[in-house]
Design an enzyme around this catalytic site. Structure first.
Site: not given
Ligand code: BGC
Ligand code: BGC
Length: 815
Positions: A519, A324
């Site tokens: 997020e 990520d």
């Protein structure tokens, strides 16, 4: 061909290398025990002898630089195609806010395809000593190909979970793949198979359900939709690679904190958080993304027992593990540009958006020195090439790219509209629904005519902010869908965001909910909807007081405590984040000419609905399970039910809720407040929208004064790293003649340039990084805003908040 396994000598070499790094691992971190994990019945979908032999020949010709390059991915905001000559990377991505080359972020498919092809052309150049290898171009196509203008936007996963329809999921996957392929994209970071257990988590809506069974039922279908049948789908047929994410335990962090620590037992990891992976692997998922979170203190990017021993060996996953966004940098002892640990642990490709160059250089050195064993390098490269070959990238033709009419096609929009209908969950209906098609309806609420609000985060921008209806040429707002349905039958629909009217309506549909977020920015501290500023409730109350029947359409990325709003609604629909096809709402709410429903409600809650705002980790199966509406709940026309008057005590301190809004609609929301003392004088004034207030700050002539907003200590470290900005909407009524400074926490910048001339309302954003460079301790900010000047100066402020849109960024320093 048999799967390559890390056995014998190779395994030993890796272990030995890992042991030299043992000092970096937290001492107490738990190892996963592979025997506790499921084995996959048929994991070999991605390998065949002929392709493996081709890869072997290719690897033999590749230079070490070319191998290391395959293992690194850059973001198109930080690399130009020509860089690939010197740094032969394996992949590029376009992050949520990254724009196509030379174009604005909000651009149509053709610009994205041009960008993809510009990179691909350099990667495929015939040059002396260069092995041409096609690129993977990755995006977050997580609810349709949501980064491009004109795409079909499907409901976010939380709504799809409510639909309970695996076949629909597969069709959505295929439509998404085709709209991505048409834009030159061949890889999506989807599906998210998180199983969110704490609804304070800002990514709750990216998960299908709190119930692992629903995630399990969907993960394989979405994979098949995106990629085609295991081992068969190619880019030539309009399929793209998927990436199940985030491995592992993203939905189980303590406190629902994004990128936090998951303290579950190993059995809970297996039973809950891993539910989606075996079916995705069986369906041939080509990549799996490592998670930002840690498990019991160890960051997943560095967890060899889970990435290698469990995922690759025990489960037999033959695709590749992608990292990520600079996730490797969070491993103890690593930086974004230096991290052999992650590759040793089993990461095959690091997402190094802006750090790719440094990481390439250190990785090369580590491979030469043997810190990263050559077997590990070759294994990673083989996995990546396997995916590229399987997807047909080595076979030149890309017939789907720029194919006319694919993006936002009528066929895809019909699937999305079906998904909207099926995702709606009817929480309450006292009989007002269905609405008659010839009725005179008022359509109210801030989200009634706003496709951006109904689409949520990961829509055209990372956090989904800054969108207007003009950005959705193929979309329809909820209001527009209602208007279409009633005007066809002789009724009428009047849009009135604030609920005012001249002609009394038969009923009102009030559309409201959460502002878009993604997020981190979406993490909240309580589940109370609009704690501290109950605008929607006020609107419902006004309508109720006038005796108008009200239907609430609630847009949210998670179940929230809305008892007061439920009490003041005659019907209440949880519509989640439906996406571009607002017409799907009218399909279910508005009856046919005879007054019979055109579609019934079939959606059932895939998340338990809380009875108090403090039921953060309310999940079916809890020992003391006590929801307002349980998992699986949903009324319908065929099986109605009644909801009694509900208690209106939230049960948690509302002031905990707000961490990013400092001034709005004429006031400072709790827990923040104007600091009394040496402050400039304050008085109310009209804001840019007349119905919304602003504040006038006046500095007396000749004396220095400060206007300061203060509150509890905020830790803005993550926000600063993620390039969040302090956004100010203001107007200068009387310009400053001397210096003006602005502070956030302990750092102060020279803001004179912003206040030197009188003018209209404008929006300026100051990066938190800028304040950090000026000395702010971002881990401890007790005053998010202060303005200091010597008068005379008159400034009107309409809005102050943290934001992510970088447009109009101002920083007098080099951050
Ligand atoms: C997110 C991922 C996403 C990636 C690329 C990360 O910050 O956690 O879900 O795929 O960025 O945009
Ligand atoms: C990118 C996102 C990414 C995020 C991580 C943003 O700038 O656009 O894709 O997930 O940064 O911090």
């Amino acid at each position: 061909m048999a799967r390559r396994k890390l056995t014998g000598a190779r395994k030993f070499a890796l272990l030995a290398a890992a042991m030299t790094l043992a000092a970096w691992q937290p001492a107490q971190a738990q190892e996963a025990e592979p025997a506790n994990w499921p084995q996959i019945a048929s994991p070999d979908a991605l390998t065949d002898a002929e392709t493996e032999a081709m890869i072997t020949r290719l690897i033999a010709r590749m230079s070490l630089e070319e191998k290391i390059g395959q293992m690194i991915q850059a973001d198109i905001a930080s690399i130009v195609p020509e860089d690939l000559r010197r740094y032969p990377l394996g992949s590029v991505l376009a992050g949520g806010s990254s724009a196509p080359l030379g174009k604005p972020d909000r651009s149509p498919g053709r610009d994205w395809a041009d960008t993809a092809m510009a990179f691909e052309r350099v990667a495929m150049e015939q040059r002396q000593g260069h092995v041409a290898i096609p690129l993977l171009f990755g995006v977050d196509a997580v609810h349709g190909n949501n980064n491009i203008v004109g795409a079909t936007l499907f409901p976010h996963n939380i709504g799809l979970g409510a639909a309970r329809d695996p076949d629909l999921i597969r069709r959505i996957g295929l439509a998404t793949a085709r709209e991505a392929a048409a834009a030159g994209v061949n890889w999506t970071f989807a599906p998210t198979v998180a199983v969110p257990q704490d609804d304070r988590w800002g990514r709750t809506y990216e998960g299908y359900s709190e119930d692992p069974a629903i995630v399990r039922a969907y993960a394989g279908e979405m994979t098949r939709g995106l990629q085609g049948e295991p081992g068969e789908g190619t880019i030539q047929d309009g399929y793209i690679a998927g990436s199940a994410k985030h491995f592992l335990g993203d939905g189980g962090t303590t406190g629902g904190i994004d990128q936090g620590d998951n303290a579950a037992t190993e059995q809970e990891l297996v039973d809950i958080h891993a539910a989606g992976y075996p079916p995705a692997i069986e369906a041939g998922i080509m990549s799996i993304m490592a998670s930002f979170n840690s498990w019991r203190g160890r960051k997943m990017h560095g967890n060899e027992s889970l990435l290698t021993d469990v995922l690759k060996e025990r489960m037999g996953f033959d695709g590749f593990v992608v990292g990520d966004w600079n996730g490797h940098a969070q491993i103890e002892g690593c930086t974004a540009t230096d991290c052999p640990q992650t590759f040793i642990a089993g990461l095959d490709m690091a997402m190094a958006p802006d750090s790719w160059k440094g990481l390439f250089d250190t990785n090369l050195a580590h491979a030469r020195a043997g810190t990263i064993p050559m077997e590990r390098v070759d294994d990673a490269v083989r996995r990546i090439l396997r995916v590229k070959a399987g997807l047909g990238l080595f076979d030149a033709a890309r017939p789907w790219t720029n194919r006319d009419g694919v993006i936002g096609s009528a066929e895809h929009r019909a699937i999305a509209r079906e998904a909207v209908r099926k995702s709606l969950v009817l929480l309450k209906n006292d009989g007002v629904l269905p609405l008659k098609a010839d009725a005179n309806l008022l359509v109210a609420g801030p989200a009634a005519d706003d496709i951006g609000l109904q689409s949520g985060g990961w829509t055209l921008s990372w956090q989904g902010d800054g969108n207007t209806n003009a950005d959705f040429p193929n979309g329809q707002s909820i209001f527009s869908g209602i208007q279409e349905a009633v005007s066809a039958a002789g009724g009428s629909a009047t849009l009135s965001t604030d609920g005012s009217f001249t002609r009394r309506p038969d009923a009102a549909i009030v559309v409201f909910g959460e502002e878009p977020y993604a997020e981190m920015r979406g993490d909240v501290r309580t589940l109370e909807f609009q704690a501290g500023d109950k605008q929607a409730l006020a609107l419902l109350q006004t309508l109720k007081a006038q005796g108008i029947p009200t239907v609430s359409v609630f847009l949210s990325g998670r179940p929230l405590w809305v008892n007061p709003e439920l009490n003041r609604s005659d019907a209440f629909v949880a519509a989640w984040l439906p996406g571009s096809e607002g017409g799907g709402i009218a399909d279910v709410l508005i009856a046919d000419a005879e007054g019979a429903p055109r579609h019934d409600f079939t959606g059932r809650l895939s998340f338990s609905w809380p009875k108090t705002a403090g039921q953060f980790t309310l999940n079916a199966g809890d020992a003391d399970y006590d929801p307002l509406f349980p998992l699986g709940y949903g009324l319908s026309y065929a099986s109605p039910g009644s909801v009694p008057q509900l208690a209106e005590v939230a049960g948690v301190d509302a002031s905990l809720a707000n961490t990013s809004l400092f001034f709005a609609r004429g006031r400072v929301p709790a827990p923040f407040a104007w600091e009394e003392g040496s402050a400039a004088a304050r008085s109310p004034v009209d804001g840019p929208q007349t119905q919304e207030g602003a504040v006038r700050l006046s500095w007396p002539a000749g004396t220095e004064a400060t206007a300061r907003i203060a509150g509890p200590d905020l830790d803005l470290t993550r926000e600063t790293n993620a390039k969040v900005l302090l956004q100010i909407e203001y107007r200068v009524a009387q310009p400053a003649s001397g210096p003006v400074t602005m502070s956030l926490g302990s750092g102060t910048i020279d803001a004179s340039a912003l206040f030197g001339a009188a003018g209209e309302w404008r929006t300026v954003r100051v990066p938190l990084e800028c304040f950090a460079a000026a000395g702010t301790d971002v881990a401890s900010v007790s005053s998010p805003f202060a303005l200091t000047a010597s008068g005379p100066l008159i400034v009107d402020i309409a809005d102050l908040r943290l934001a992510t849109d970088p447009e109009g960024a101002f920083c007098p320093l080099e951050p």
